[in-house]
Design an enzyme around this catalytic site. Structure first.
Site, PDB file in Angstrom:
ATOM      1  N   LYS A 225      29.500  55.189 -14.383  1.00  0.00           N
ATOM      2  CA  LYS A 225      30.170  56.492 -14.357  1.00  0.00           C
ATOM      3  C   LYS A 225      29.513  57.500 -13.418  1.00  0.00           C
ATOM      4  CE  LYS A 225      33.555  56.194 -17.474  1.00  0.00           C
ATOM      5  NZ  LYS A 225      34.970  56.556 -17.187  1.00  0.00           N
TER       6      LYS A 225
ATOM      7  N   SER B 257      29.926  46.907 -17.396  1.00  0.00           N
ATOM      8  CA  SER B 257      30.109  48.290 -16.959  1.00  0.00           C
ATOM      9  C   SER B 257      29.137  49.284 -17.575  1.00  0.00           C
ATOM     10  CB  SER B 257      31.544  48.737 -17.248  1.00  0.00           C
ATOM     11  OG  SER B 257      31.845  48.593 -18.623  1.00  0.00           O
TER      12      SER B 257
END
Length: 407
Positions: free
Chosen positions: A58, A308
């Site tokens: 992110k 992720s």
């Protein structure tokens, strides 16, 4: 591959984002995974964004978005909403760029993510039951104060930043044939799809969603983003009820397929990453691995599965690991009825010792409306060696005359 979607985000945008991120993010490693390779019969590699700064991908999109603000916009500060990973990415990006940040998080957000977000310098405001409530509060804050709202996935700069993961994958694993990407709102999947299809249109890009929070299949069928009436999954990082407009257009144009995975597969994937790959991964981060564990259409290899994120709440990890162990047949919870008489519990435990099951916990229940006079229940938590061993334990107890039920 050409498409009107290239007007939204294209390879040039992603390459510019990569230059912007050169001194900010890590080029995370790709590691081969023998356990998965042996299981699926084709080489499997893990793209370790769980080792990225702030523990997830992110930071890439958050930094590109905030760096693109004008001086006047930066002076007003930024505001975001997140269950954790985007919150940390925005907080660190804002601090790095000298911008004040406020982050709204659900009241039940994992405490380690809340603490980490604050440690990066953001003002954290807790409230609401889920990310949708936090998003509404963040937008209201932006309207009231003039702060710039940094969406977790629905903005072209965010997608361009996430797309830099795709460039790294192609350079680090040029032989790749399929890339698996955990997907919530779609920012990471969209960015990787754009980068990969521009450079290697032969490589398949597949998004993976939790079955109980899969908004993309119905949205793609409808031709536009649609909202799920309800959703929920242990994978809070991809628990999104409606695709973003920007990533949806790109995913519709460039992504090859969307797969869904169950909660058992997510927990087993987390367990496999920890045990066999020695990597701490959150459930959302393990969604790509879960797709390899579920039976379905064959996946062409070599495969790169994107991990992720690795920001998992320790309490959630305990629950998920227990769930994963149970799904794999290595943890068995039983309720066994015994006579309420001296020596009965010792006799039961002796029978269990003969099965080679290890007793992790035992609870003796002597007062319950379902019990008759002279009966007791024993709740057992057993460490076992697999599904066949679980079956053998239960069969041995039945053979000894006990009434057994799953607890």
């Amino acid at each position: 591959m050409s498409s009107p979607a290239s007007d939204v985000v294209n390879l040039h945008d992603i390459r510019l984002a990569r230059k912007m991120l050169e001194s900010v993010v890590r080029e995370t490693p790709i590691r081969s995974c023998r356990a998965l390779t042996d299981r699926v019969g084709t080489p499997v590699h893990l793209k370790c964004e769980n080792l990225q700064r702030t523990g997830s991908f992110k930071i890439r999109g958050a930094y590109v978005r905030i760096a693109g603000l004008s001086d006047a916009e930066r002076a007003r500060g930024v505001v975001a909403a997140s269950a954790g990973n985007h919150a940390q990415g925005v907080a660190l990006a804002a601090r790095t760029l000298g911008v004040a940040s406020t982050v709204f998080m659900p009241a039940g957000a994992p405490l380690p993510k809340v603490a980490a977000t604050r440690s990066y310098g953001a003002e954290v405001i807790l409230g609401g039951d889920n990310v949708e409530h936090a998003l509404a509060a963040a937008r209201a804050h932006a309207d009231e104060t003039g702060a710039v709202f940094i969406h977790p996935f629905d903005h072209r700069d965010v997608v361009a930043g996430q797309g830099t993961v795709g460039l790294e994958i192609l350079e680090q694993c040029p032989e790749v044939e399929t890339i698996l990407v955990g997907t919530g709102g779609g920012g990471l999947l969209a960015g990787i799809s754009v980068a990969v299809k521009a450079l290697r249109p032969d490589v398949k890009v597949i998004g993976v969603q939790a079955a109980s929070a899969a908004a993309y299949p119905p949205s793609l069928a409808a031709g536009a983003p649609v909202s799920l009436p309800s959703f929920g999954t242990m994978a809070d990082g991809i628990a999104v009820g409606r695709p973003g407009e920007v990533p949806f257009a790109l995913i519709r144009a460039y992504t090859d397929a969307i797969r869904t995975v169950g909660e058992e597969s997510l927990s087993q994937a987390l367990l496999l990453c920890m045990e066999r790959a020695k990597l701490v991964v959150e459930p959302a981060g393990a969604a790509s691995v879960a797709a390899l564990l579920e039976a379905g259409e064959p996946i062409e290899g070599p495969v790169v599965a994107v991990l992720s994120g690795g920001n998992v709440d320790p309490l959630l990890m305990l629950r998920v690991l227990r769930h994963g162990l149970a799904s794999a047949g290595r943890y068995l919870s039983l309720r066994v009825r015994i006579p309420d008489s001296p020596g009965a519990l010792a006799t039961l435990l002796g029978r269990l010792a003969e099965t080679d099951a290890n007793i992790a916990a035992v609870s003796h229940v002597r007062t319950d409306a379902t019990l008759r006079v002279g009966e007791a229940d024993v709740d057992l938590q057993l460490e076992t060696k697999g599904r066949s061993h679980c079956a053998a334990v239960v069969e041995a107890l039945y053979g000894a005359g006990y009434t057994v039920s799953k607890s």
